[in-house]
Design a protein around this motif. Sequence first.
Motif, PDB file in Angstrom:
ATOM      1  N   ILE A 249       2.562   4.133  85.084  1.00  0.00           N
ATOM      2  CA  ILE A 249       3.004   3.115  86.349  1.00  0.00           C
ATOM      3  C   ILE A 249       2.903   1.454  86.084  1.00  0.00           C
ATOM      4  N   GLY A 250       2.835   1.328  84.307  1.00  0.00           N
ATOM      5  CA  GLY A 250       3.470   0.495  83.397  1.00  0.00           C
ATOM      6  C   GLY A 250       2.797  -0.987  84.482  1.00  0.00           C
ATOM      7  N   PHE A 251       3.223  -2.016  84.941  1.00  0.00           N
ATOM      8  CA  PHE A 251       3.188  -3.629  85.049  1.00  0.00           C
ATOM      9  C   PHE A 251       2.241  -2.883  86.336  1.00  0.00           C
ATOM     10  N   GLU A 252       2.558  -1.938  86.974  1.00  0.00           N
ATOM     11  CA  GLU A 252       0.982  -1.512  88.373  1.00  0.00           C
ATOM     12  C   GLU A 252       0.062  -1.897  87.899  1.00  0.00           C
ATOM     13  N   ALA A 253      -1.026  -1.117  86.875  1.00  0.00           N
ATOM     14  CA  ALA A 253      -1.587  -1.056  86.458  1.00  0.00           C
ATOM     15  C   ALA A 253      -2.310  -2.678  86.487  1.00  0.00           C
ATOM     16  N   GLY A 254      -1.640  -4.063  85.702  1.00  0.00           N
ATOM     17  CA  GLY A 254      -2.167  -4.965  86.312  1.00  0.00           C
ATOM     18  C   GLY A 254      -2.553  -5.155  87.276  1.00  0.00           C
ATOM     19  N   ARG A 255      -1.972  -4.814  88.513  1.00  0.00           N
ATOM     20  CA  ARG A 255      -2.137  -4.987  89.912  1.00  0.00           C
ATOM     21  C   ARG A 255      -3.666  -4.219  90.639  1.00  0.00           C
ATOM     22  N   THR A 256      -3.486  -3.336  89.819  1.00  0.00           N
ATOM     23  CA  THR A 256      -4.635  -2.154  90.425  1.00  0.00           C
ATOM     24  C   THR A 256      -5.645  -1.818  90.223  1.00  0.00           C
ATOM     25  N   PRO A 257      -6.783  -1.975  90.539  1.00  0.00           N
ATOM     26  CA  PRO A 257      -8.248  -1.743  90.520  1.00  0.00           C
ATOM     27  C   PRO A 257      -8.575  -0.710  89.172  1.00  0.00           C
ATOM     28  N   GLY A 258      -9.436  -0.643  88.014  1.00  0.00           N
ATOM     29  CA  GLY A 258      -9.511   0.386  86.903  1.00  0.00           C
ATOM     30  C   GLY A 258      -9.434   1.817  87.707  1.00  0.00           C
ATOM     31  N   SER A 259     -10.882   2.130  88.874  1.00  0.00           N
ATOM     32  CA  SER A 259     -10.513   3.521  89.125  1.00  0.00           C
ATOM     33  C   SER A 259      -9.210   4.142  89.597  1.00  0.00           C
ATOM     34  N   LYS A 260      -8.576   3.256  90.137  1.00  0.00           N
ATOM     35  CA  LYS A 260      -7.079   3.442  90.526  1.00  0.00           C
ATOM     36  C   LYS A 260      -6.184   3.719  89.862  1.00  0.00           C
ATOM     37  N   VAL A 261      -6.768   3.362  88.428  1.00  0.00           N
ATOM     38  CA  VAL A 261      -5.176   3.652  87.330  1.00  0.00           C
ATOM     39  C   VAL A 261      -5.582   5.006  86.311  1.00  0.00           C
ATOM     40  N   HIS A 262      -6.892   5.252  85.809  1.00  0.00           N
ATOM     41  CA  HIS A 262      -6.897   5.809  84.828  1.00  0.00           C
ATOM     42  C   HIS A 262      -7.066   7.289  85.443  1.00  0.00           C
ATOM     43  N   ASP A 263      -6.660   8.434  84.393  1.00  0.00           N
ATOM     44  CA  ASP A 263      -6.627  10.165  85.472  1.00  0.00           C
ATOM     45  C   ASP A 263      -8.096  10.750  84.310  1.00  0.00           C
ATOM     46  N   GLU A 264      -8.271  10.763  85.905  1.00  0.00           N
ATOM     47  CA  GLU A 264      -9.933  11.675  85.425  1.00  0.00           C
ATOM     48  C   GLU A 264      -9.264  12.832  84.817  1.00  0.00           C
ATOM     49  N   ILE A 265     -10.597  13.290  83.700  1.00  0.00           N
ATOM     50  CA  ILE A 265     -10.765  14.225  82.754  1.00  0.00           C
ATOM     51  C   ILE A 265     -11.105  15.874  84.120  1.00  0.00           C
ATOM     52  N   MET A 266     -10.018  16.561  83.850  1.00  0.00           N
ATOM     53  CA  MET A 266     -10.670  18.446  84.492  1.00  0.00           C
ATOM     54  C   MET A 266     -10.667  19.618  83.349  1.00  0.00           C
ATOM     55  N   TYR A 267     -11.512  20.662  83.720  1.00  0.00           N
ATOM     56  CA  TYR A 267     -11.335  21.193  82.592  1.00  0.00           C
ATOM     57  C   TYR A 267     -11.529  22.212  83.391  1.00  0.00           C
ATOM     58  N   ASN A 268     -10.170  23.675  83.138  1.00  0.00           N
ATOM     59  CA  ASN A 268     -10.421  24.968  83.318  1.00  0.00           C
ATOM     60  C   ASN A 268     -10.113  25.943  82.631  1.00  0.00           C
ATOM     61  N   GLU A 269     -10.698  27.455  82.211  1.00  0.00           N
ATOM     62  CA  GLU A 269      -9.218  28.503  82.102  1.00  0.00           C
ATOM     63  C   GLU A 269      -8.530  28.418  81.313  1.00  0.00           C
ATOM     64  N   GLU A 270      -8.114  28.466  82.352  1.00  0.00           N
ATOM     65  CA  GLU A 270      -6.158  28.771  82.409  1.00  0.00           C
ATOM     66  C   GLU A 270      -5.175  27.410  82.074  1.00  0.00           C
ATOM     67  N   ARG A 271      -6.010  26.280  82.197  1.00  0.00           N
ATOM     68  CA  ARG A 271      -5.008  24.933  81.895  1.00  0.00           C
ATOM     69  C   ARG A 271      -5.920  24.227  80.758  1.00  0.00           C
TER      70      ARG A 271
ATOM     71  N   HIS B  12      -7.631  19.200  80.774  1.00  0.00           N
ATOM     72  CA  HIS B  12      -6.089  18.713  82.152  1.00  0.00           C
ATOM     73  C   HIS B  12      -6.762  17.396  82.333  1.00  0.00           C
ATOM     74  N   ARG B  13      -5.597  16.565  83.506  1.00  0.00           N
ATOM     75  CA  ARG B  13      -5.886  15.322  83.912  1.00  0.00           C
ATOM     76  C   ARG B  13      -5.553  15.720  85.832  1.00  0.00           C
ATOM     77  N   ALA B  14      -6.532  15.068  86.959  1.00  0.00           N
ATOM     78  CA  ALA B  14      -5.982  14.861  88.356  1.00  0.00           C
ATOM     79  C   ALA B  14      -4.650  13.928  88.261  1.00  0.00           C
ATOM     80  N   SER B  15      -4.744  13.477  87.374  1.00  0.00           N
ATOM     81  CA  SER B  15      -3.432  12.445  88.341  1.00  0.00           C
ATOM     82  C   SER B  15      -3.103  11.891  86.909  1.00  0.00           C
ATOM     83  N   ASN B  16      -1.399  11.222  86.740  1.00  0.00           N
ATOM     84  CA  ASN B  16      -0.907  11.064  85.505  1.00  0.00           C
ATOM     85  C   ASN B  16      -0.495   9.527  85.367  1.00  0.00           C
ATOM     86  N   ARG B  17      -1.130   9.311  85.751  1.00  0.00           N
ATOM     87  CA  ARG B  17      -0.903   7.150  86.092  1.00  0.00           C
ATOM     88  C   ARG B  17      -0.493   6.512  84.666  1.00  0.00           C
ATOM     89  N   LEU B  18      -1.069   6.893  84.058  1.00  0.00           N
ATOM     90  CA  LEU B  18      -0.458   5.934  82.551  1.00  0.00           C
ATOM     91  C   LEU B  18      -0.004   7.073  81.707  1.00  0.00           C
TER      92      LEU B  18
END
Length: 389
Positions: A261-283, A286-292
């Motif tokens: 999201i680049g320059f948008e990251a400077g206009r957005t709170p951290g909670s809406k920037v960072h990609d939360e970490i997930m885990y399952n057997e298959e994957r 991995h991340r819940a989003s890919n904003r970074l």
Amino acid sequence: LRYLTAGETHGPQLTAIIEGLPSNLELDFEALNFQLQRRQKGHGRGRRMQIETDSANIVGGVRHGRTTGAPVAVIVENKDWKHWTSVMNVEPIEGGDEAKRRVFRPRPGHADLNGGLKYNLRDLRNVLERSSARETAARVAVGAIARQLLAKFDIKVAGRVVSIGEITAAAPSPDLSIDELIAVTEESPVRVTDKEAEQKMIELIDRMKAEGDTIGGVVECIVTGLPVGLGSHVQWDRKLDGRLAQAVMSINAFKGVEIGIGFEAGRTPGSKVHDEIMYNEERGFHRASNRLGGFEGGMTNGEPIVVRGVMKPIPTLYKPLASVDIDTKEAFTAQVERSDACAVPAASVVMEHVVAWEVANAFVEKFGGDSVEEIQANLDNYLKQIGAY
Ligand code: EPS
């Protein structure tokens, strides 16, 4: 891996030497030329592209269709050369400014004046011939080979135009696979998936051309299939996002680079920037989003790389801009030159290839190996380690 290019826009050819490619990489020459032809297309290109039909001629490092581990030498001929044999001759020629097509009126926005002052050249043609975006044909040829190396390991590269002028294309549907994205953008004269924006972009480019003006835009490149851990957090010059930024910024006329999201990251709170970490057997992890955009700490995190670049409008305008004659020091308004009204769709193809090159470089650095087989074995071993982590 490393490479250098040489050659002028109206000289006989562009030349590239690539060092460090592994052996036993089977090259698809048709696919290589297809990439060069993609770069020539796009709504807004000028007359020069009707003269050229770019193809790569490999003159070193490949035998019977495979790399040998030796430096690979590639040439791309300039068909336009036949109109410039005297002007661009390496031998001295008779005649004055006219015969030499000497350039003494620097064009604002080009390398002309800075290059003339720096290299002490009174014929600015010596600057413009090399600073021309024609050189990107060589960079696409090099990147197309890198792309084939990546494809061997199921890493795919796509590009799209995000915006031209004020017109922004809707983001492709998240359901679209990378192969579909490649196929759909290929059919678009402005490399978008959004038909409505496509029409508006074409109209804008036509209007700019009619007004003697030019227009820039934003392009995006996506790389999928990457393992976690290309690049490194431990040293500034090993951060792959940093290297990508340098590579993208080095494309002619590019003025900015964003990752995710680049320059948008400077206009957005951290909670809406960072990609939360997930885990399952298959994957696995991995991340819940890919904003970074596939990077944390300068390393790939296993999500697709998303990098964007902004291209300024081409500075060769039919609408004259003010400048100063280097001989008389008098003001003048720039003369009319052949040019493209918009090269943003072509720049999107160039960006895919400079990104492919940097990613291939990081890949070979991480997995080492002098042959494709050795890289594969090292990759398999690493993926086993990651799977067991
Ligand atoms: C360019 C000016 C035009 C473009 C050229 C880049 O060339 P010419 O000066 O011969 O009309 O067509 O782009 C290419 C040749 C190419 O292959 O992309 C410039 O000034 O950068």
